[in-house]
Enzyme design. Sequence first.
Site, PDB file in Angstrom:
ATOM      1  N   GLY A 158       0.839  -1.187   0.000  1.00 31.54           N
ATOM      2  CA  GLY A 158       0.000   0.000   0.000  1.00 31.54           C
ATOM      3  C   GLY A 158       0.872   1.234   0.000  1.00 31.54           C
ATOM      4  O   GLY A 158       2.073   1.166   0.291  1.00 31.54           O
ATOM      5  N   GLN A 206       3.140   9.783   1.581  1.00 29.16           N
ATOM      6  CA  GLN A 206       4.489   9.208   1.482  1.00 29.16           C
ATOM      7  C   GLN A 206       5.270   9.697   0.263  1.00 29.16           C
ATOM      8  O   GLN A 206       6.478   9.480   0.188  1.00 29.16           O
ATOM      9  CB  GLN A 206       4.409   7.671   1.458  1.00 29.16           C
ATOM     10  CG  GLN A 206       3.940   7.090   2.786  1.00 29.16           C
ATOM     11  CD  GLN A 206       3.767   5.594   2.685  1.00 29.16           C
ATOM     12  OE1 GLN A 206       2.735   5.102   2.253  1.00 29.16           O
ATOM     13  NE2 GLN A 206       4.792   4.851   3.069  1.00 29.16           N
ATOM     14  N   CYS A 265       6.885  -0.843   6.513  1.00 25.69           N
ATOM     15  CA  CYS A 265       6.385   0.374   5.871  1.00 25.69           C
ATOM     16  C   CYS A 265       7.468   0.874   4.930  1.00 25.69           C
ATOM     17  O   CYS A 265       8.649   0.865   5.290  1.00 25.69           O
ATOM     18  CB  CYS A 265       6.081   1.426   6.937  1.00 25.69           C
ATOM     19  SG  CYS A 265       5.549   3.010   6.249  1.00 25.69           S
ATOM     20  N   LEU A 266       7.070   1.317   3.747  1.00 27.81           N
ATOM     21  CA  LEU A 266       8.061   1.806   2.784  1.00 27.81           C
ATOM     22  C   LEU A 266       8.766   3.068   3.273  1.00 27.81           C
ATOM     23  O   LEU A 266       9.809   3.434   2.746  1.00 27.81           O
ATOM     24  CB  LEU A 266       7.389   2.064   1.429  1.00 27.81           C
ATOM     25  CG  LEU A 266       6.857   0.814   0.713  1.00 27.81           C
ATOM     26  CD1 LEU A 266       6.062   1.206  -0.525  1.00 27.81           C
ATOM     27  CD2 LEU A 266       7.993  -0.131   0.337  1.00 27.81           C
ATOM     28  N   HIS A 325      -3.234   0.804   8.455  1.00 29.33           N
ATOM     29  CA  HIS A 325      -1.861   1.310   8.260  1.00 29.33           C
ATOM     30  C   HIS A 325      -1.853   2.475   7.267  1.00 29.33           C
ATOM     31  O   HIS A 325      -1.271   3.531   7.538  1.00 29.33           O
ATOM     32  CB  HIS A 325      -0.973   0.156   7.768  1.00 29.33           C
ATOM     33  CG  HIS A 325       0.434   0.559   7.461  1.00 29.33           C
ATOM     34  ND1 HIS A 325       1.512   0.045   8.142  1.00 29.33           N
ATOM     35  CD2 HIS A 325       0.947   1.427   6.540  1.00 29.33           C
ATOM     36  CE1 HIS A 325       2.626   0.595   7.658  1.00 29.33           C
ATOM     37  NE2 HIS A 325       2.312   1.422   6.684  1.00 29.33           N
ATOM     38  N   GLU A 326      -2.516   2.276   6.118  1.00 34.12           N
ATOM     39  CA  GLU A 326      -2.479   3.322   5.084  1.00 34.12           C
ATOM     40  C   GLU A 326      -3.224   4.575   5.535  1.00 34.12           C
ATOM     41  O   GLU A 326      -2.775   5.688   5.277  1.00 34.12           O
ATOM     42  CB  GLU A 326      -3.042   2.800   3.757  1.00 34.12           C
ATOM     43  CG  GLU A 326      -2.250   1.650   3.137  1.00 34.12           C
ATOM     44  CD  GLU A 326      -0.753   1.884   3.095  1.00 34.12           C
ATOM     45  OE1 GLU A 326      -0.315   3.048   2.923  1.00 34.12           O
ATOM     46  OE2 GLU A 326      -0.002   0.909   3.254  1.00 34.12           O
ATOM     47  N   HIS A 380      -1.263   6.932   7.714  1.00 35.11           N
ATOM     48  CA  HIS A 380      -0.357   7.859   7.013  1.00 35.11           C
ATOM     49  C   HIS A 380      -1.042   9.194   6.726  1.00 35.11           C
ATOM     50  O   HIS A 380      -0.413  10.245   6.798  1.00 35.11           O
ATOM     51  CB  HIS A 380       0.108   7.256   5.681  1.00 35.11           C
ATOM     52  CG  HIS A 380       1.235   6.276   5.809  1.00 35.11           C
ATOM     53  ND1 HIS A 380       2.478   6.622   6.297  1.00 35.11           N
ATOM     54  CD2 HIS A 380       1.311   4.959   5.497  1.00 35.11           C
ATOM     55  CE1 HIS A 380       3.272   5.563   6.272  1.00 35.11           C
ATOM     56  NE2 HIS A 380       2.596   4.530   5.803  1.00 35.11           N
TER      57      HIS A 380
HETATM   58 NI    NI Z   1       3.403   2.669   5.490  1.00 41.26          NI
END
Ligand code: NI
Length: 189
Positions: free
Chosen positions: A49, A54, A102-103, A143-144, A147
């Site tokens: 995701g 981000q 997480c990226l 999670h998304e 952000h």
């Molecule tokens: Ni993330």
Amino acid sequence: MTSHPILQLGDPALRVVAEPITPAEVASGEVPALIDDLIETMRNANGAGLAATQIGVHRRVVVMEVTSNPRYPYKPPLPLTVAINPKIEPLDDEMVDINEGCLSVPLRGNVSRHVNIRVRYLDRDGVAHDEIKRGLTAGTWQHECDHLDGRLITDRADPASLATWAEFEQHHRDAFIERITTFVERVGS
Ligand code: NI
């Protein structure tokens, strides 16, 4: 479509609360282009995701997709989903500890997530959705959406569970996969 650099832990832009997208904007040039870029960036990084936050765009849109993901081999499939102005409502008090990556964060850690949630959002065509999500898929949604409110897994994780990816692989992966596979079988997603 452009794959963008992904902001990393410590970048103040990751802490900004994103602004809603207006109905008129959904069909305009900028939002569809943003969505295409999010999908490209997520796929390029093998993410499950990605939130607009981000890539430094403070608008409320996230993309999610799980096919066969080398970062998260235990995750059940999740078809490509675009969620504009997503809203999450927990349906009950059932929680599960999910080891998340997480990226934007070079660590993994255990985060307590709701197992059963209701999600309301617009898709990229502006169609309203009202759906129930469960299990790891519900975890991905939470999670998304975190952000978009400037929240990261490091804010929510059990501090003692934080590990680099290499140390997770070496010391924690097998036990986590065993536990979460049993969970996914029970919950069905
Ligand atoms: Ni993330």
